[in-house]
Design an enzyme around this catalytic site. Structure first.
Site: not given
Length: 207
Positions: A66, A133
């Site tokens: 992580g 996007h």
């Protein structure tokens, strides 16, 4: 099936072991924690601190760690040792064909990656996160469960995004920044900053 080496023996490594089981056989784990390997009954061998592809029996490796800083360090070291890092996309996730995933990127279950997205090397998109996007994520980013990154946002390298955090569209986050769980980021974040709250504010005491 091809065999792989998994870097780490903690929670992320255990999750990734389950997710990759249909595609890969786990040859072993590279970690400094043999106790975790034994306690969780992880498959394969345990390699302490260092390993070569010949010892592991494979050149394929995945970073299930992580910490972006540790991820970068291990990636650089293992590249020099001769390992390669394929990308992995869980079949339940949706990754637009027009997106680009760098070497070593892991996309966990139930993620959505929109068109035009670029994800840098060894970044980890944990389960249930969404990347809008044309967003760009640098190398070694860690995006934790449920986090949402808006369209045209830009994360520089080694950014840590906490669970259920939201980064709004077109926002830029500087390298090595930390976005706390549940934070709502509405404006540019300075490199190395720690951001908490809704709306997110810089918390220098945690840096």
């Amino acid at each position: 099936m091809e065999s792989v080496l998994i870097i780490g023996t903690g929670g992320l490594a255990r999750e990734f072991t389950a997710w990759c089981a249909a595609r890969y056989t786990v040859a072993g784990y590279l970690s400094n924690n043999a106790e975790e390997h034994a306690a969780y009954r992880l498959p394969g061998r345990i390699f302490i601190d260092q390993v070569t592809p010949e010892q592991a029996g494979t050149r394929l490796a995945f970073l299930a760690i992580g910490s972006p800083a540790v991820k970068r360090q291990m990636h650089e070291r293992l590249l020099q040792a001769g390992f390669s890092f394929p990308s992995f996309v869980h079949p339940s996730s949706s990754v637009a064909p027009a997106s680009q995933l760098g070497d070593g990127v892991i996309v966990a279950p139930n993620c959505t990656v929109g068109p035009g997205v670029v994800v840098g090397r060894c970044s980890y998109l944990n389960f249930g996160c969404g990347i809008g996007h044309d967003a760009v994520l640098g190398d070694y980013c860690q995006v934790n469960p449920g986090a949402q990154i808006g369209g045209n946002a830009a994360l520089d390298s080694a950014v840590l995004v906490g669970s259920n955090a939201t980064i709004l569209q077109k926002v830029r986050v500087g390298a090595d920044a930390t976005i706390a769980s549940g934070a709502l980021v509405m404006a540019r974040v300075t490199a190395g900053a720690t951001m908490m709250g809704n709306p997110a504010k810089r918390m220098r005491a945690f840096e």
